[in-house]
Every structure is written in structure tokens, then in C-alpha cells.
Design a protein around this motif. Structure first.
Motif, PDB file in Angstrom:
ATOM      1  N   ALA A  47     -23.596 -18.978  19.915  1.00  0.00           N
ATOM      2  CA  ALA A  47     -23.462 -18.254  18.801  1.00  0.00           C
ATOM      3  C   ALA A  47     -24.136 -17.481  18.283  1.00  0.00           C
ATOM      4  N   ASP A  48     -25.478 -17.253  18.398  1.00  0.00           N
ATOM      5  CA  ASP A  48     -26.735 -15.995  18.972  1.00  0.00           C
ATOM      6  C   ASP A  48     -26.231 -15.043  19.555  1.00  0.00           C
ATOM      7  N   ALA A  49     -26.112 -15.096  20.768  1.00  0.00           N
ATOM      8  CA  ALA A  49     -24.912 -14.185  21.531  1.00  0.00           C
ATOM      9  C   ALA A  49     -24.152 -13.972  21.218  1.00  0.00           C
ATOM     10  N   ALA A  50     -23.188 -14.846  21.210  1.00  0.00           N
ATOM     11  CA  ALA A  50     -21.985 -13.946  20.041  1.00  0.00           C
ATOM     12  C   ALA A  50     -21.710 -13.084  19.079  1.00  0.00           C
ATOM     13  N   VAL A  53     -22.663  -9.846  21.032  1.00  0.00           N
ATOM     14  CA  VAL A  53     -21.815  -9.507  22.127  1.00  0.00           C
ATOM     15  C   VAL A  53     -20.968  -8.608  20.973  1.00  0.00           C
ATOM     16  N   ARG A  54     -20.829  -9.178  19.897  1.00  0.00           N
ATOM     17  CA  ARG A  54     -18.952  -8.882  19.200  1.00  0.00           C
ATOM     18  C   ARG A  54     -19.999  -7.174  18.272  1.00  0.00           C
ATOM     19  N   ALA A  55     -21.434  -7.249  17.488  1.00  0.00           N
ATOM     20  CA  ALA A  55     -22.176  -5.967  17.913  1.00  0.00           C
ATOM     21  C   ALA A  55     -22.440  -4.508  19.110  1.00  0.00           C
ATOM     22  N   VAL A  79     -24.789  -7.143  29.143  1.00  0.00           N
ATOM     23  CA  VAL A  79     -25.591  -6.507  28.376  1.00  0.00           C
ATOM     24  C   VAL A  79     -26.933  -8.287  28.207  1.00  0.00           C
ATOM     25  N   ILE A  80     -28.611  -7.030  28.333  1.00  0.00           N
ATOM     26  CA  ILE A  80     -29.589  -8.071  27.946  1.00  0.00           C
ATOM     27  C   ILE A  80     -30.163  -7.390  27.206  1.00  0.00           C
ATOM     28  N   VAL A  81     -30.992  -8.619  26.556  1.00  0.00           N
ATOM     29  CA  VAL A  81     -32.004  -8.746  25.798  1.00  0.00           C
ATOM     30  C   VAL A  81     -33.605  -9.344  26.440  1.00  0.00           C
ATOM     31  N   THR A  82     -34.503  -9.169  25.832  1.00  0.00           N
ATOM     32  CA  THR A  82     -35.561  -9.369  26.804  1.00  0.00           C
ATOM     33  C   THR A  82     -36.325  -9.531  25.452  1.00  0.00           C
ATOM     34  N   SER A  83     -37.338 -10.801  25.960  1.00  0.00           N
ATOM     35  CA  SER A  83     -38.203 -10.773  24.434  1.00  0.00           C
ATOM     36  C   SER A  83     -39.404 -11.337  25.790  1.00  0.00           C
ATOM     37  N   ALA A  84     -40.779 -11.479  24.612  1.00  0.00           N
ATOM     38  CA  ALA A  84     -41.584 -12.085  25.927  1.00  0.00           C
ATOM     39  C   ALA A  84     -41.605 -12.842  26.760  1.00  0.00           C
ATOM     40  N   THR A  85     -41.135 -13.903  26.368  1.00  0.00           N
ATOM     41  CA  THR A  85     -40.410 -14.797  27.375  1.00  0.00           C
ATOM     42  C   THR A  85     -39.533 -15.222  28.161  1.00  0.00           C
ATOM     43  N   ALA A  86     -37.683 -14.636  27.539  1.00  0.00           N
ATOM     44  CA  ALA A  86     -36.840 -14.764  28.252  1.00  0.00           C
ATOM     45  C   ALA A  86     -36.281 -13.593  28.235  1.00  0.00           C
ATOM     46  N   TYR A  87     -35.668 -13.501  29.610  1.00  0.00           N
ATOM     47  CA  TYR A  87     -34.303 -12.534  29.120  1.00  0.00           C
ATOM     48  C   TYR A  87     -33.221 -13.240  28.775  1.00  0.00           C
ATOM     49  N   HIS A  88     -32.487 -12.917  28.701  1.00  0.00           N
ATOM     50  CA  HIS A  88     -30.657 -13.187  27.965  1.00  0.00           C
ATOM     51  C   HIS A  88     -29.819 -12.181  28.137  1.00  0.00           C
ATOM     52  N   ARG A 106     -29.577 -18.098  30.305  1.00  0.00           N
ATOM     53  CA  ARG A 106     -30.960 -18.058  29.569  1.00  0.00           C
ATOM     54  C   ARG A 106     -31.981 -17.561  30.123  1.00  0.00           C
ATOM     55  N   LEU A 107     -32.704 -17.373  30.775  1.00  0.00           N
ATOM     56  CA  LEU A 107     -33.846 -17.198  32.051  1.00  0.00           C
ATOM     57  C   LEU A 107     -35.569 -17.419  32.000  1.00  0.00           C
ATOM     58  N   ASP A 108     -36.129 -18.038  32.099  1.00  0.00           N
ATOM     59  CA  ASP A 108     -37.559 -17.433  31.972  1.00  0.00           C
ATOM     60  C   ASP A 108     -37.955 -16.763  32.889  1.00  0.00           C
ATOM     61  N   ARG A 109     -38.543 -15.515  31.929  1.00  0.00           N
ATOM     62  CA  ARG A 109     -38.953 -14.151  32.375  1.00  0.00           C
ATOM     63  C   ARG A 109     -40.315 -14.602  33.357  1.00  0.00           C
ATOM     64  N   ALA A 110     -40.869 -15.121  33.420  1.00  0.00           N
ATOM     65  CA  ALA A 110     -42.031 -16.212  34.298  1.00  0.00           C
ATOM     66  C   ALA A 110     -41.538 -15.864  35.764  1.00  0.00           C
ATOM     67  N   THR A 111     -40.045 -16.808  35.915  1.00  0.00           N
ATOM     68  CA  THR A 111     -39.741 -16.904  36.892  1.00  0.00           C
ATOM     69  C   THR A 111     -38.414 -16.588  37.728  1.00  0.00           C
ATOM     70  N   ALA A 112     -38.027 -15.980  36.754  1.00  0.00           N
ATOM     71  CA  ALA A 112     -36.045 -15.269  37.257  1.00  0.00           C
ATOM     72  C   ALA A 112     -36.461 -14.294  38.070  1.00  0.00           C
TER      73      ALA A 112
END
Length: 131
Positions: A47-50, A53-55, A79-88, A106-112
Motif C-alpha cells: 500500500a505504501d509503495a503504491a 508509485v501513483r504520485a 522508482v528507487i527510494v533510499t533510507s538509512a537502512t533500506a533500498y525500496h 525492499r532490500l537491506d542496504r548493508a547487504t544488497a
């Protein structure tokens, strides 16, 4: 949808993958999802990703063909969204019918590996269309 479970399993096999889903961005519902601590986490991620994406997809800033263009809109790829701990990462799925689907991971930024993830999702999206 044939091949969906296999594609989601392959997405989850990527290094650092935490959640993967195939989502209808009109409704925000996951047609299929894997990973996460519980099903509610997967549904919330869809739901959050949607919403994101709509925006993006409904904004002429991101879909315009370029300065002075009068032709059709340019299709979005991802579309790529990054945070301190993850890539979306979101990859749009083009289908023969008028669908509004995307693959979400959703990917763990440390290992992805973000570049690898983009290539894998591109290939998975193409295979979903062919399935």
C-alpha cells in the motif's frame, strides 16, 4: 498470473532482499508477496509503495518526453527510494492489457546490490509479461 510465485521467489533470492511483491498500484493490493515478519507487513509495504508509485506515475514531471516534446508520455521503468537502512525498488510491469502492476522489493542496504537488483527486477518484469 502464471510465473508470479517463481518470480517473487527469485526476487527474494537476491542478496539483501527483505520483502518482494507484485502490486496493483491502482488499489494498493498485493497480488502476491513474500518475506517480511508477517502478512500485515507485506500488505502495508504494498500500500505504501503504491502511494509513491501513483504520485510519480501521475506527475508530468516524471513522464514528460522532454523539453518542447509534443509526443506521448515516456513510460516509467523504475522508482528507487533510499533510507538509512533500506533500498525500496519498484519496477513497472508492462502488460498487453491495461494493467497497472509493479514489482516491489525492499532490500537491506548493508547487504544488497542495488544495480544487480535493478537488473533482476527488469528481467523478472519481462518474464511476467511473457508468462
Amino acid at each position: 498470473m502464471p510465473g508470479m510465485d517463481e518470480c517473487l521467489s527469485e526476487a527474494m533470492a537476491m542478496p539483501g532482499a527483505l520483502v518482494a511483491g507484485l502490486v496493483d498500484w491502482t488499489s494498493g493490493l498485493a497480488l502476491g508477496a513474500l518475506g517480511g515478519a508477517d502478512p500485515q507487513e507485506r500488505e502495508a509495504a504494498a500500500a505504501d509503495a503504491a502511494e509513491v508509485v501513483r504520485a510519480v506515475a501521475e506527475s508530468p514531471t516524471f513522464t514528460a518526453a522532454g523539453p518542447g516534446a509534443t509526443g506521448p508520455e515516456v513510460p516509467l521503468e523504475d522508482v528507487i527510494v533510499t533510507s538509512a537502512t533500506a533500498y525500496h525498488l519498484v519496477r513497472f510491469v508492462d502488460t498487453a492489457f491495461d494493467s497497472r502492476l509493479f514489482l516491489y522489493v525492499r532490500l537491506d542496504r548493508a547487504t544488497a546490490n542495488l544495480a544487480l537488483a535493478r537488473m533482476v527486477l527488469r528481467d523478472l518484469a519481462e518474464r511476467l509479461v511473457l508468462a
